[in-house]
Every structure is written in structure tokens, then in C-alpha cells.
Design an enzyme around this catalytic site. Sequence first.
Site, PDB file in Angstrom:
ATOM      1  N   GLU A  97      -0.621  -0.406  -0.819  1.00 14.22           N
ATOM      2  CA  GLU A  97       0.008  -0.155  -2.120  1.00 14.22           C
ATOM      3  C   GLU A  97      -1.075   0.101  -3.168  1.00 14.22           C
ATOM      4  O   GLU A  97      -2.232  -0.309  -2.998  1.00 14.22           O
ATOM      5  CB  GLU A  97       0.881  -1.390  -2.458  1.00 14.22           C
ATOM      6  CG  GLU A  97       1.570  -1.416  -3.792  1.00 14.22           C
ATOM      7  CD  GLU A  97       2.559  -0.298  -4.048  1.00 14.22           C
ATOM      8  OE1 GLU A  97       2.158   0.885  -3.930  1.00 14.22           O
ATOM      9  OE2 GLU A  97       3.694  -0.580  -4.436  1.00 14.22           O
ATOM     10  N   ASP A  98      -0.705   0.792  -4.241  1.00 16.77           N
ATOM     11  CA  ASP A  98      -1.679   1.048  -5.302  1.00 16.77           C
ATOM     12  C   ASP A  98      -1.935  -0.185  -6.169  1.00 16.77           C
ATOM     13  O   ASP A  98      -3.073  -0.525  -6.459  1.00 16.77           O
ATOM     14  CB  ASP A  98      -1.253   2.245  -6.189  1.00 16.77           C
ATOM     15  CG  ASP A  98       0.152   2.105  -6.775  1.00 16.77           C
ATOM     16  OD1 ASP A  98       0.869   1.136  -6.436  1.00 16.77           O
ATOM     17  OD2 ASP A  98       0.542   2.988  -7.575  1.00 16.77           O
ATOM     18  N   ILE A  99      -0.832  -0.846  -6.572  1.00 18.09           N
ATOM     19  CA  ILE A  99      -1.001  -1.975  -7.496  1.00 18.09           C
ATOM     20  C   ILE A  99       0.125  -2.981  -7.319  1.00 18.09           C
ATOM     21  O   ILE A  99       1.278  -2.597  -7.111  1.00 18.09           O
ATOM     22  CB  ILE A  99      -1.086  -1.452  -8.966  1.00 18.09           C
ATOM     23  CG1 ILE A  99      -1.395  -2.588  -9.952  1.00 18.09           C
ATOM     24  CG2 ILE A  99       0.158  -0.716  -9.392  1.00 18.09           C
ATOM     25  CD1 ILE A  99      -1.873  -2.089 -11.324  1.00 18.09           C
ATOM     26  N   ASP A 101       1.868  -5.735  -9.484  1.00 20.35           N
ATOM     27  CA  ASP A 101       1.956  -6.146 -10.887  1.00 20.35           C
ATOM     28  C   ASP A 101       2.773  -7.446 -10.949  1.00 20.35           C
ATOM     29  O   ASP A 101       2.219  -8.528 -10.787  1.00 20.35           O
ATOM     30  CB  ASP A 101       2.592  -4.987 -11.664  1.00 20.35           C
ATOM     31  CG  ASP A 101       2.632  -5.189 -13.160  1.00 20.35           C
ATOM     32  OD1 ASP A 101       2.054  -6.169 -13.651  1.00 20.35           O
ATOM     33  OD2 ASP A 101       3.257  -4.368 -13.866  1.00 20.35           O
ATOM     34  N   SER A 102       4.105  -7.366 -11.112  1.00 17.63           N
ATOM     35  CA  SER A 102       4.918  -8.594 -11.073  1.00 17.63           C
ATOM     36  C   SER A 102       5.077  -9.090  -9.637  1.00 17.63           C
ATOM     37  O   SER A 102       5.375 -10.255  -9.403  1.00 17.63           O
ATOM     38  CB  SER A 102       6.305  -8.330 -11.667  1.00 17.63           C
ATOM     39  OG  SER A 102       7.074  -7.538 -10.779  1.00 17.63           O
ATOM     40  N   GLY A 103       4.914  -8.176  -8.670  1.00 17.65           N
ATOM     41  CA  GLY A 103       5.073  -8.525  -7.261  1.00 17.65           C
ATOM     42  C   GLY A 103       6.466  -8.237  -6.725  1.00 17.65           C
ATOM     43  O   GLY A 103       6.723  -8.373  -5.526  1.00 17.65           O
ATOM     44  N   LEU A 104       7.381  -7.800  -7.617  1.00 14.73           N
ATOM     45  CA  LEU A 104       8.755  -7.522  -7.183  1.00 14.73           C
ATOM     46  C   LEU A 104       8.810  -6.456  -6.087  1.00 14.73           C
ATOM     47  O   LEU A 104       9.431  -6.646  -5.036  1.00 14.73           O
ATOM     48  CB  LEU A 104       9.618  -7.085  -8.381  1.00 14.73           C
ATOM     49  CG  LEU A 104      11.021  -6.587  -8.038  1.00 14.73           C
ATOM     50  CD1 LEU A 104      11.911  -7.734  -7.594  1.00 14.73           C
ATOM     51  CD2 LEU A 104      11.659  -5.854  -9.209  1.00 14.73           C
ATOM     52  N   THR A 105       8.149  -5.321  -6.328  1.00 14.39           N
ATOM     53  CA  THR A 105       8.157  -4.224  -5.360  1.00 14.39           C
ATOM     54  C   THR A 105       7.616  -4.705  -4.016  1.00 14.39           C
ATOM     55  O   THR A 105       8.216  -4.447  -2.963  1.00 14.39           O
ATOM     56  CB  THR A 105       7.295  -3.047  -5.867  1.00 14.39           C
ATOM     57  OG1 THR A 105       7.695  -2.728  -7.199  1.00 14.39           O
ATOM     58  CG2 THR A 105       7.436  -1.827  -4.986  1.00 14.39           C
ATOM     59  N   LYS A 129      -2.785  -7.451 -10.598  1.00  9.11           N
ATOM     60  CA  LYS A 129      -2.813  -8.038 -11.952  1.00  9.11           C
ATOM     61  C   LYS A 129      -2.350  -9.478 -11.823  1.00  9.11           C
ATOM     62  O   LYS A 129      -1.150  -9.757 -11.954  1.00  9.11           O
ATOM     63  CB  LYS A 129      -1.865  -7.261 -12.885  1.00  9.11           C
ATOM     64  CG  LYS A 129      -2.291  -5.844 -13.217  1.00  9.11           C
ATOM     65  CD  LYS A 129      -1.283  -5.219 -14.185  1.00  9.11           C
ATOM     66  CE  LYS A 129      -1.607  -3.794 -14.498  1.00  9.11           C
ATOM     67  NZ  LYS A 129      -0.501  -3.106 -15.237  1.00  9.11           N
ATOM     68  N   PHE A 150      -2.518  -1.335 -18.713  1.00 10.04           N
ATOM     69  CA  PHE A 150      -1.857  -0.270 -17.976  1.00 10.04           C
ATOM     70  C   PHE A 150      -2.907   0.759 -17.563  1.00 10.04           C
ATOM     71  O   PHE A 150      -3.581   1.338 -18.406  1.00 10.04           O
ATOM     72  CB  PHE A 150      -0.745   0.389 -18.796  1.00 10.04           C
ATOM     73  CG  PHE A 150       0.126   1.265 -17.947  1.00 10.04           C
ATOM     74  CD1 PHE A 150       1.140   0.712 -17.179  1.00 10.04           C
ATOM     75  CD2 PHE A 150      -0.100   2.637 -17.872  1.00 10.04           C
ATOM     76  CE1 PHE A 150       1.920   1.509 -16.352  1.00 10.04           C
ATOM     77  CE2 PHE A 150       0.679   3.443 -17.053  1.00 10.04           C
ATOM     78  CZ  PHE A 150       1.683   2.877 -16.292  1.00 10.04           C
ATOM     79  N   ARG A 163      -2.373  11.250 -11.891  1.00 14.71           N
ATOM     80  CA  ARG A 163      -2.670  10.760 -10.538  1.00 14.71           C
ATOM     81  C   ARG A 163      -3.951  11.372  -9.981  1.00 14.71           C
ATOM     82  O   ARG A 163      -4.618  10.801  -9.136  1.00 14.71           O
ATOM     83  CB  ARG A 163      -1.517  11.099  -9.581  1.00 14.71           C
ATOM     84  CG  ARG A 163      -0.203  10.415  -9.906  1.00 14.71           C
ATOM     85  CD  ARG A 163       0.755  10.573  -8.733  1.00 14.71           C
ATOM     86  NE  ARG A 163       2.139  10.288  -9.085  1.00 14.71           N
ATOM     87  CZ  ARG A 163       2.677   9.081  -9.082  1.00 14.71           C
ATOM     88  NH1 ARG A 163       1.951   8.040  -8.772  1.00 14.71           N
ATOM     89  NH2 ARG A 163       3.944   8.907  -9.402  1.00 14.71           N
TER      90      ARG A 163
HETATM   91  P1  IMP Z   1       5.737  -4.599  -9.625  1.00 11.79           P
HETATM   92  O1  IMP Z   1       7.007  -4.433  -8.842  1.00 11.79           O
HETATM   93  O2  IMP Z   1       5.994  -5.185 -10.994  1.00 11.79           O
HETATM   94  O3  IMP Z   1       4.670  -5.375  -8.876  1.00 11.79           O
HETATM   95  O4  IMP Z   1       5.186  -3.162  -9.933  1.00 11.79           O
HETATM   96  C1  IMP Z   1       4.565  -2.416  -8.969  1.00 11.79           C
HETATM   97  C2  IMP Z   1       4.643  -0.933  -9.279  1.00 11.79           C
HETATM   98  O5  IMP Z   1       4.584  -0.694 -10.676  1.00 11.79           O
HETATM   99  C3  IMP Z   1       3.451  -0.223  -8.694  1.00 11.79           C
HETATM  100  O6  IMP Z   1       3.737   0.261  -7.401  1.00 11.79           O
HETATM  101  C4  IMP Z   1       3.218   0.908  -9.697  1.00 11.79           C
HETATM  102  O7  IMP Z   1       3.959   2.039  -9.331  1.00 11.79           O
HETATM  103  C5  IMP Z   1       3.753   0.387 -11.016  1.00 11.79           C
HETATM  104  N1  IMP Z   1       2.692  -0.109 -11.914  1.00 11.79           N
HETATM  105  C6  IMP Z   1       2.455  -1.388 -12.284  1.00 11.79           C
HETATM  106  N2  IMP Z   1       1.415  -1.488 -13.117  1.00 11.79           N
HETATM  107  C7  IMP Z   1       0.948  -0.227 -13.282  1.00 11.79           C
HETATM  108  C8  IMP Z   1      -0.160   0.332 -14.021  1.00 11.79           C
HETATM  109  O8  IMP Z   1      -0.954  -0.342 -14.711  1.00 11.79           O
HETATM  110  N3  IMP Z   1      -0.296   1.678 -13.929  1.00 11.79           N
HETATM  111  C9  IMP Z   1       0.528   2.476 -13.188  1.00 11.79           C
HETATM  112  N4  IMP Z   1       1.568   1.989 -12.480  1.00 11.79           N
HETATM  113  C10 IMP Z   1       1.770   0.653 -12.515  1.00 11.79           C
HETATM  114 MG    MG Z   2       3.810   2.337  -6.858  1.00 16.81          MG
END
Ligand code: IMP
Ligand code: MG
Length: 175
Positions: A97-99, A101-105, A129, A150, A163
Site C-alpha cells: 500500500e502507499d500509505i 493513515d487512519s488504518g481503515l482501508t 502516519k 498531506f 502521482r
Molecule cells: P486510511 O483508510 O485512513 O488509512 O487512508 C488510506 C488511504 O488514504 C490511502 O490509501 C491513500 O489513498 C489516502 N491517503 C491518506 N493520507 C494521504 C496523503 O497524505 N496523501 C495522499 N493520499 C492519502
Molecule cells: Mg490508496
Amino acid sequence: MSGKVDVFISSEKIEERLAQLGQQITSDYGNKKLVVICILKGAFIFCSDLIRYIKTPLKMEFIKVSSYGDDTKSSGHVKFELDVSESLNDKDVLIVEDIVDSGLTMKELINHVRSHKPSSVKVASLLLKPENLTHEVKVDYVGFSIPNKFVIGYGLDYAGHYRELPYIGVWNADS
Ligand code: IMP
Ligand code: MG
């Protein structure tokens, strides 16, 4: 939007870290037959660069999820738009995965992959993060832990753009 993109993590630093991650993954999996799942769209550059540093024999699969709309806020739910094309049963799976963030995805992705009954599931994420992590997920291979900014570039987008930048950048609204 006025301002410019500042380099946050240079291409040289990214490459150096990918070589280390590739070595670590290679020594962890050895000669097992690995299935690498690239999470589209964001991880396409990271994943294609990373696998060239992995010496373990592997097959590629792709999953596309969307959790973000046109801005920087999560929509709060994850939609699967493309799924794996071969069985993951009894396979060693590495989600790339690229990132996180909250970890939900990632939480939903891990649950989805586990439902295919693989023999193991691990996660590699270019960025993490830690301050934002609210869902319980373990990221086994972290490229860089970053503060709550961000970021764009090297596969990561803002509303579909940026990208293609060869580095990880951060938006500087003051300049
Ligand atoms: P999560 O579900 O909150 O962990 O978000 C994960 C997804 O949010 C990643 O796969 C990204 O597509 C997007 N995302 C979260 N933070 C960033 C950021 O700083 N830049 C670009 N995309 C982000
Ligand atoms: Mg993504």
C-alpha cells in the site's frame, strides 16, 4: 490553490529505503512462493519499484479500493472496485500500500484477504502516519513514518493529480 510542492522525501532516499525493505522481505520469505498484492491506484509506483528489490519468487495481483473522494478527507468507507484474479488459498500474501493513515482501508483489506484463507498475510506500506492510526492494524514493513501532513507524489495523489512526481512532496501554501 496557490503555492508549490516542496520535496519532503527525495527519490534518492526512497530508493535507498526500498533496497533495505527488499532485502528484509527477501530474507523473511526466502524461497517461499509469494503473492504480492498491489493496492491501486496509489501503490503502483512503490510496488513496481519495491518488487525489483525482492529476490523471493513472486506473483502479482491487484486490488483497487477507493476510500477518498476528491479531496483530503476520508469518506469513511472502503469500496472494492477490482479484486484478485487467482486463489490466495494457502499462499503467503504481502499487501503493498502507499500509505496507512487512519488504518481503515488496511483493516478492510486485511479482512478481505484473510477471507481467502491464505497461509499468511503481511503488510508493506511506503508511508505510515502513526498519529492518525485509529484502527488496529500491524504494518510489517514501513518505508517511512511521517507526521500528520498531506503528501503527494510517487503514486500518491491530490484529487487524482501529482502521482507522477518522482519524490514525495508536501504542499507549501505560503510560497
Ligand atoms: P486510511 O483508510 O485512513 O488509512 O487512508 C488510506 C488511504 O488514504 C490511502 O490509501 C491513500 O489513498 C489516502 N491517503 C491518506 N493520507 C494521504 C496523503 O497524505 N496523501 C495522499 N493520499 C492519502
Ligand atoms: Mg490508496
